[in-house]
Design a protein around this motif. Structure first.
Motif, mmCIF file in Angstrom:
data_model
loop_
_atom_site.group_PDB
_atom_site.id
_atom_site.type_symbol
_atom_site.label_atom_id
_atom_site.label_comp_id
_atom_site.label_asym_id
_atom_site.label_seq_id
_atom_site.Cartn_x
_atom_site.Cartn_y
_atom_site.Cartn_z
ATOM 1 N N PHE A 1 42.467 76.792 51.703
ATOM 2 C CA PHE A 1 43.349 77.805 51.137
ATOM 3 C C PHE A 1 42.537 78.981 50.592
ATOM 4 N N VAL A 2 43.132 80.148 50.694
ATOM 5 C CA VAL A 2 42.585 81.363 50.084
ATOM 6 C C VAL A 2 43.652 81.888 49.146
ATOM 7 N N THR A 3 43.284 82.219 47.916
ATOM 8 C CA THR A 3 44.284 82.647 46.940
ATOM 9 C C THR A 3 44.055 84.076 46.476
ATOM 10 N N ALA A 4 45.146 84.710 46.099
ATOM 11 C CA ALA A 4 45.053 85.947 45.330
ATOM 12 C C ALA A 4 44.652 85.567 43.907
ATOM 13 N N PRO A 5 43.899 86.399 43.202
ATOM 14 C CA PRO A 5 43.421 86.031 41.868
ATOM 15 C C PRO A 5 44.519 86.082 40.810
ATOM 16 N N SER A 6 44.206 85.520 39.661
ATOM 17 C CA SER A 6 44.949 85.662 38.400
ATOM 18 C C SER A 6 46.105 84.703 38.172
ATOM 19 N N SER A 7 46.642 84.059 39.206
ATOM 20 C CA SER A 7 47.809 83.209 38.975
ATOM 21 C C SER A 7 47.399 81.843 38.439
ATOM 22 N N VAL B 1 41.662 70.506 45.234
ATOM 23 C CA VAL B 1 40.735 71.570 45.609
ATOM 24 C C VAL B 1 40.243 72.224 44.333
ATOM 25 N N ASP B 2 38.935 72.232 44.121
ATOM 26 C CA ASP B 2 38.390 72.793 42.886
ATOM 27 C C ASP B 2 38.524 74.303 42.834
ATOM 28 N N ALA B 3 38.352 74.955 43.965
ATOM 29 C CA ALA B 3 38.440 76.411 44.017
ATOM 30 C C ALA B 3 38.879 76.816 45.412
ATOM 31 N N ALA B 4 39.500 77.961 45.505
ATOM 32 C CA ALA B 4 39.936 78.432 46.812
ATOM 33 C C ALA B 4 38.728 78.760 47.681
ATOM 34 N N ASN B 5 38.818 78.434 48.949
ATOM 35 C CA ASN B 5 37.755 78.765 49.884
ATOM 36 C C ASN B 5 37.768 80.257 50.177
ATOM 37 N N VAL B 6 36.603 80.786 50.476
ATOM 38 C CA VAL B 6 36.531 82.163 50.932
ATOM 39 C C VAL B 6 37.195 82.284 52.293
ATOM 40 N N VAL B 7 37.054 81.222 53.080
ATOM 41 C CA VAL B 7 37.678 81.176 54.400
ATOM 42 C C VAL B 7 38.668 80.020 54.402
ATOM 43 N N GLY B 8 39.860 80.265 54.878
ATOM 44 C CA GLY B 8 40.875 79.220 54.946
ATOM 45 C C GLY B 8 41.948 79.607 55.939
ATOM 46 N N SER B 9 42.901 78.707 56.136
ATOM 47 C CA SER B 9 43.951 78.961 57.119
ATOM 48 C C SER B 9 45.292 79.302 56.486
ATOM 49 N N THR B 10 45.408 79.112 55.166
ATOM 50 C CA THR B 10 46.664 79.391 54.476
ATOM 51 C C THR B 10 46.381 80.200 53.216
ATOM 52 N N GLY B 11 47.157 81.248 53.009
ATOM 53 C CA GLY B 11 47.062 82.026 51.782
ATOM 54 C C GLY B 11 48.003 81.463 50.729
ATOM 55 N N LEU B 12 47.662 81.677 49.482
ATOM 56 C CA LEU B 12 48.449 81.168 48.362
ATOM 57 C C LEU B 12 48.424 82.227 47.260
ATOM 58 N N CYS B 13 49.599 82.578 46.751
ATOM 59 C CA CYS B 13 49.638 83.582 45.687
ATOM 60 C C CYS B 13 50.804 83.301 44.757
ATOM 61 N N GLY B 14 50.734 83.876 43.573
ATOM 62 C CA GLY B 14 51.858 83.851 42.662
ATOM 63 C C GLY B 14 52.679 85.112 42.835
ATOM 64 N N ALA B 15 53.580 85.346 41.885
ATOM 65 C CA ALA B 15 54.362 86.588 41.877
ATOM 66 C C ALA B 15 54.694 86.916 40.434
ATOM 67 N N GLU C 1 46.735 92.348 51.273
ATOM 68 C CA GLU C 1 45.704 92.082 52.272
ATOM 69 C C GLU C 1 45.664 90.606 52.636
ATOM 70 N N LEU C 2 45.839 89.743 51.640
ATOM 71 C CA LEU C 2 45.876 88.304 51.914
ATOM 72 C C LEU C 2 47.046 87.966 52.826
ATOM 73 N N ALA C 3 48.230 88.490 52.512
ATOM 74 C CA ALA C 3 49.417 88.197 53.324
ATOM 75 C C ALA C 3 49.298 88.780 54.724
ATOM 76 N N ARG C 4 48.587 89.888 54.861
ATOM 77 C CA ARG C 4 48.371 90.474 56.178
ATOM 78 C C ARG C 4 47.428 89.605 57.016
ATOM 79 N N ARG C 5 46.480 88.976 56.338
ATOM 80 C CA ARG C 5 45.431 88.242 57.046
ATOM 81 C C ARG C 5 45.813 86.810 57.390
ATOM 82 N N LEU C 6 46.585 86.142 56.487
ATOM 83 C CA LEU C 6 46.879 84.731 56.659
ATOM 84 C C LEU C 6 48.361 84.448 56.404
#
Length: 218
Positions: free
Chosen positions: A104-110, A122-136, A152-157
């Protein structure tokens, strides 16, 4: 309103980073609980937070809830519900994502996404992953508001939003929210939106936000 009536611990929240909307709102509630014998000061303090943290939908909901005139009960119930909704969203996201390969790759702060990663082991989000994860920080009828870099995360993954019902706001309110730290991202860019115990399509999440206009006019 005079700034001197705002508790310094609330003023300090304006510069808090890394805990997201949930964390800031929970910390604000704990401070406000100490002011329940000063309802006018609570009102001024929430106005201050709404002005200074203008991207956080939870504070709009809190302000409306406090209009009931029962601050002690309202703050207790709002804080309990916020934590219950957060735990439910984490459980729902875990069930949705636990079989996903590739990291997983996450947007920061959530704070929610960090708790989801912990539930997934998962201790920390990977720099490279197949799924993005974010809050709102807010979910409106057609867009979400979240920290810059989310688009950018949503555009990429393929990216899943994990959030709680207090982030849903009608369109008129959504348009008033924002800050230089946040960006608006079309809901259509996301794979799914977890709101509490529900996994929604982006269109379903937007419809829930739009439906609030009748009950909560701006």
């Amino acid at each position: 309103m005079t700034e001197s009536r705002i508790p310094l611990s609330l003023v300090d929240l304006v510069s808090v980073r890394g805990v997201g909307c949930t964390g800031v709102t929970q910390m604000a509630i704990e401070v406000l609980k100490k002011l329940t014998d000063e309802p006018d000061r609570i009102t001024e303090s929430v106005h201050f937070l709404r002005r200074e943290l203008s991207g956080y939908a939870s504070l709009w909901h809190l302000e409306r809830a406090l209009a009931s005139g029962a601050p002690a009960a309202t703050l207790e119930a709002f804080g309990d519900r916020l934590e219950l909704d957060a735990r439910t969203a984490i459980e729902t996201a875990h069930a949705l994502l636990r079989e996903r390969p590739g990291g997983f790759v996450t947007a920061p702060s959530s704070s929610l996404t960090r708790r989801v990663l912990a539930a997934l082991g998962v201790d920390a989000a990977n720099v490279v992953g197949s799924t993005g994860l974010c809050g709102a920080d807010a979910v409106g009828p057609t867009d979400i508001l979240n920290i810059v870099s989310t688009r950018e995360l949503a555009r990429r993954l393929p990216t899943v939003v994990v959030t709680t019902p207090d982030r849903l706001v009608p369109g008129g309110v959504f348009e008033t929210l924002g800050s230089p730290l946040f960006e608006r991202i079309p809901l259509s860019m996301f794979e799914a939106v977890v709101i509490g115990g529900d996994v929604l399509t982006p269109a379903e999440a937007g419809a829930r936000a739009a439906a609030l206009a009748a009950a909560h006019p701006a």
